[in-house]
Design a protein around this motif. Structure first.
Motif, mmCIF file in Angstrom:
data_model
loop_
_atom_site.group_PDB
_atom_site.id
_atom_site.type_symbol
_atom_site.label_atom_id
_atom_site.label_comp_id
_atom_site.label_asym_id
_atom_site.label_seq_id
_atom_site.Cartn_x
_atom_site.Cartn_y
_atom_site.Cartn_z
ATOM 1 N N GLN A 263 -3.630 -33.998 19.971
ATOM 2 C CA GLN A 263 -2.697 -33.163 19.232
ATOM 3 C C GLN A 263 -3.205 -31.728 19.126
ATOM 4 O OE1 GLN A 263 -2.430 -35.569 15.696
ATOM 5 N NE2 GLN A 263 -0.558 -36.571 16.390
ATOM 6 N N LEU A 264 -4.499 -31.560 18.882
ATOM 7 C CA LEU A 264 -5.062 -30.215 18.787
ATOM 8 C C LEU A 264 -5.033 -29.475 20.120
ATOM 9 C CD1 LEU A 264 -8.101 -30.933 16.450
ATOM 10 C CD2 LEU A 264 -6.093 -29.533 15.898
ATOM 11 N N ALA A 265 -5.093 -30.224 21.216
ATOM 12 C CA ALA A 265 -5.095 -29.614 22.548
ATOM 13 C C ALA A 265 -3.693 -29.472 23.134
ATOM 14 C CB ALA A 265 -5.954 -30.452 23.493
ATOM 15 N N ASP A 266 -2.685 -29.912 22.410
ATOM 16 C CA ASP A 266 -1.313 -29.887 22.915
ATOM 17 C C ASP A 266 -0.907 -28.452 23.259
ATOM 18 O OD1 ASP A 266 1.453 -29.958 23.333
ATOM 19 O OD2 ASP A 266 1.757 -31.483 21.784
ATOM 20 N N PRO A 267 -0.537 -28.211 24.515
ATOM 21 C CA PRO A 267 -0.178 -26.854 24.927
ATOM 22 C C PRO A 267 1.072 -26.300 24.231
ATOM 23 C CG PRO A 267 0.123 -28.404 26.739
ATOM 24 C CD PRO A 267 -0.483 -29.159 25.607
ATOM 25 N N ARG B 146 1.466 -26.316 21.056
ATOM 26 C CA ARG B 146 1.048 -25.762 19.758
ATOM 27 C C ARG B 146 0.656 -24.303 19.931
ATOM 28 N NH1 ARG B 146 -1.295 -29.560 15.668
ATOM 29 N NH2 ARG B 146 -2.376 -27.678 14.978
ATOM 30 N N PHE B 147 1.127 -23.452 19.052
ATOM 31 C CA PHE B 147 0.739 -22.049 19.133
ATOM 32 C C PHE B 147 -0.735 -21.876 18.762
ATOM 33 C CE2 PHE B 147 1.516 -22.373 14.637
ATOM 34 C CZ PHE B 147 0.641 -21.463 14.059
ATOM 35 N N ASP B 148 -1.264 -22.807 17.997
ATOM 36 C CA ASP B 148 -2.658 -22.724 17.554
ATOM 37 C C ASP B 148 -3.544 -23.755 18.249
ATOM 38 O OD1 ASP B 148 -1.526 -24.953 16.369
ATOM 39 O OD2 ASP B 148 -2.484 -24.626 14.414
ATOM 40 N N ARG B 149 -3.132 -24.156 19.447
ATOM 41 C CA ARG B 149 -3.891 -25.206 20.141
ATOM 42 C C ARG B 149 -5.335 -24.782 20.358
ATOM 43 N NH1 ARG B 149 -1.256 -23.566 25.169
ATOM 44 N NH2 ARG B 149 -2.870 -22.810 26.561
ATOM 45 N N LEU B 150 -6.176 -25.783 20.477
ATOM 46 C CA LEU B 150 -7.604 -25.556 20.697
ATOM 47 C C LEU B 150 -7.969 -25.912 22.131
ATOM 48 C CD1 LEU B 150 -9.124 -27.127 17.453
ATOM 49 C CD2 LEU B 150 -8.621 -24.721 17.902
#
Length: 113
Positions: free
Chosen positions: A70-74, A76-80
């Motif tokens: 979820q954090l790496a999901d492209p 997301r504007f705040d992806r990691l």
């Protein structure tokens, strides 16, 4: 192949109960195992705990993988980046990449959490 009884036991690990803070502060105390005198009972209970900890670790790993995906999901504007995820989780970057992919697989298959 595992005996049927062993397979059944692995499916029903002992519940993990939180120990009272005063008990967990004692380094000799561990889920009251030190109070079991009968070696057969000690083996049975410690085996139950081992299976429960393994099941809990496996489940927690799945949640880590889903969170990493979820954090790496492209989208997301705040992806990691995987490097950022690795740093946060104290993983090697290669492991973070594998966890992101594992998490994506879990999410695709409806096993995400």
């Amino acid at each position: 192949m595992a005996e049927p009884e062993q397979r059944e036991r692995k499916l029903r690990p002992a519940p993990l109960l939180f120990e009272p803070s005063e008990a967990s502060a004692d380094p000799e105390h561990f889920f009251d195992l030190e109070s079991i005198d009968d070696p057969a009972a000690l083996l049975a209970r410690s085996t139950e705990l081992t299976l429960a900890f393994r099941a809990a670790a496996d489940r927690a790993t799945e949640f880590q993988a889903v969170a990493a995906a979820q954090l790496a999901d492209p989208r997301r504007f705040d992806r990691l980046t995987t490097a950022d995820i690795a740093e946060r989780a104290q993983w090697a970057e290669d492991y973070a990449k594998k966890m992101v992919e594992f998490g994506r697989d879990l999410l695709r298959n409806g096993n995400g959490g």
